[in-house]
Design a protein around this motif. Structure first.
Motif, PDB file in Angstrom:
ATOM      1  N   THR A   1       5.620   1.407   2.204  1.00  0.00           N
ATOM      2  CA  THR A   1       6.238   2.625   1.680  1.00  0.00           C
ATOM      3  C   THR A   1       5.690   2.932   0.292  1.00  0.00           C
ATOM      4  OG1 THR A   1       8.263   2.124   2.889  1.00  0.00           O
ATOM      5  CG2 THR A   1       8.422   3.738   1.109  1.00  0.00           C
TER       6      THR A   1
ATOM      7  N   TYR B   1       3.330   0.199  -3.603  1.00  0.00           N
ATOM      8  CA  TYR B   1       3.963   0.272  -2.291  1.00  0.00           C
ATOM      9  C   TYR B   1       5.051  -0.787  -2.220  1.00  0.00           C
ATOM     10  CZ  TYR B   1       1.201  -3.905  -1.181  1.00  0.00           C
ATOM     11  OH  TYR B   1       0.654  -5.166  -1.201  1.00  0.00           O
TER      12      TYR B   1
ATOM     13  N   TYR C   1       9.793  -3.851   3.722  1.00  0.00           N
ATOM     14  CA  TYR C   1      11.165  -4.223   4.018  1.00  0.00           C
ATOM     15  C   TYR C   1      11.365  -5.740   3.985  1.00  0.00           C
ATOM     16  CZ  TYR C   1       8.680  -4.526   8.468  1.00  0.00           C
ATOM     17  OH  TYR C   1       7.757  -4.784   9.446  1.00  0.00           O
TER      18      TYR C   1
END
Length: 294
Positions: free
Chosen positions: A74, A167, A170
């Motif tokens: 992400t 970035y 999880y």
């Protein structure tokens, strides 16, 4: 001499004969073409049927699908955060998900500290650390905190708790909360020698990790276990005894003596060894081994 009417009849008959001959030729040519097309269609059907019967159209369902992503990275919002360092992102596909991977941390406090990364339990953390290590992300950075839970916190080039790559990923392999009435001998959530990711904010892991120098059993475990120390635990224990000072936020957790990661490297994945076959029992009548009389 033939009359003019007879000649006209003769010419009309000849004309009709020619028209009928041309029409017959066209019909014959059309039938030939249709016969040729029909034969070709039959031949194609025979070939297709043969290929189908031989399994030529059988395909593995996986062949019809793109390789799935193993991990998702992400992007971080870098505006107003100069503590983030852009070194690209790891691959998302084709990452190892079994076996282990060696990590070596060399510090100015001695070492090396060797770690076994668990690719089955935390493939994304292992992939991220390997990617960052290949970009020298960790080299010449400090382990900026000795936590109250008994772990050395490393992996933030800025030393602010806010640093990392551009970035996040999880959580993986977070231990379950301990039982309110743990049974005797129940292992702690983070035994001494455990290596775990520490996310900021929770659930958004980057580059920071913990090496526990004593057992820790928090009421709500929040760190992803990614591996364990296989060598140099004495170095971590030695660092854990260093005097700490205020880190600028009022928390007395910063080592008074700088703990510098001089280099951090990650080796190639290693598959787990196959179990040795069980020894076969001796055949009937065969002599069995026995200790010789002394």
């Amino acid at each position: 001499m033939a009359s003019s009417r007879d000649r006209q009849r003769k010419l009309a008959r000849e004309k009709l004969d020619r028209q009928m001959a041309r029409r017959a030729a066209r019909v014959k040519r059309r039938r030939q073409i249709q016969a040729g097309v029909g034969a070709a269609v039959v031949l194609v059907l025979i070939v297709v049927g043969s290929v189908w019967a031989l399994g030529g159209f059988d395909r593995d369902p996986e062949d019809n699908q793109a390789a799935p992503d193993v991990c998702a990275w992400t992007p971080q919002n870098t505006e107003g955060n100069a503590n983030l360092k852009d070194v690209g992102t790891p691959e998302t596909k084709g990452l190892p998900t079994s076996g282990t991977r060696p990590m070596t941390v060399t510090t100015n406090q001695g070492g090396p500290i060797t770690v076994e990364l668990d690719l089955a339990a935390a493939p994304c953390a292992a992939a991220s650390i390997a990617h960052l290590a290949s970009r020298s992300f960790y080299d010449n950075t400090t382990c900026h905190e000795i936590t109250t839970e008994g772990a050395l916190r490393c992996g933030d080039p800025s030393g602010t708790d806010l640093g990392g790559p551009t970035y996040t990923f999880y959580d993986e392999n977070v231990p379950a909360a301990p039982s309110p009435s743990p049974a005797a001998g129940q292992p702690p959530a983070y035994p001494k020698g455990t290596v775990a990711m520490i996310a900021n904010p929770p659930g958004a892991n980057g580059s920071q990790f913990l090496i526990f120098f004593k057992d820790a059993n928090p009421a709500q475990p929040a760190y992803s276990v990614i591996g364990k120390v296989t060598g140099g635990l004495d170095v971590v224990e030695k660092v854990g005894k260093l005097e700490t000072v205020d880190n600028g936020s009022g928390a007395k957790v910063k080592p008074k003596t700088d703990v510098v990661i001089q280099s951090l490297t990650v080796g190639e994945p290693a598959t787990a060894p196959e179990p040795a076959p069980a020894p076969s029992s001796p055949a009937a009548g065969a002599p069995s081994a026995s200790p010789s009389a002394g």
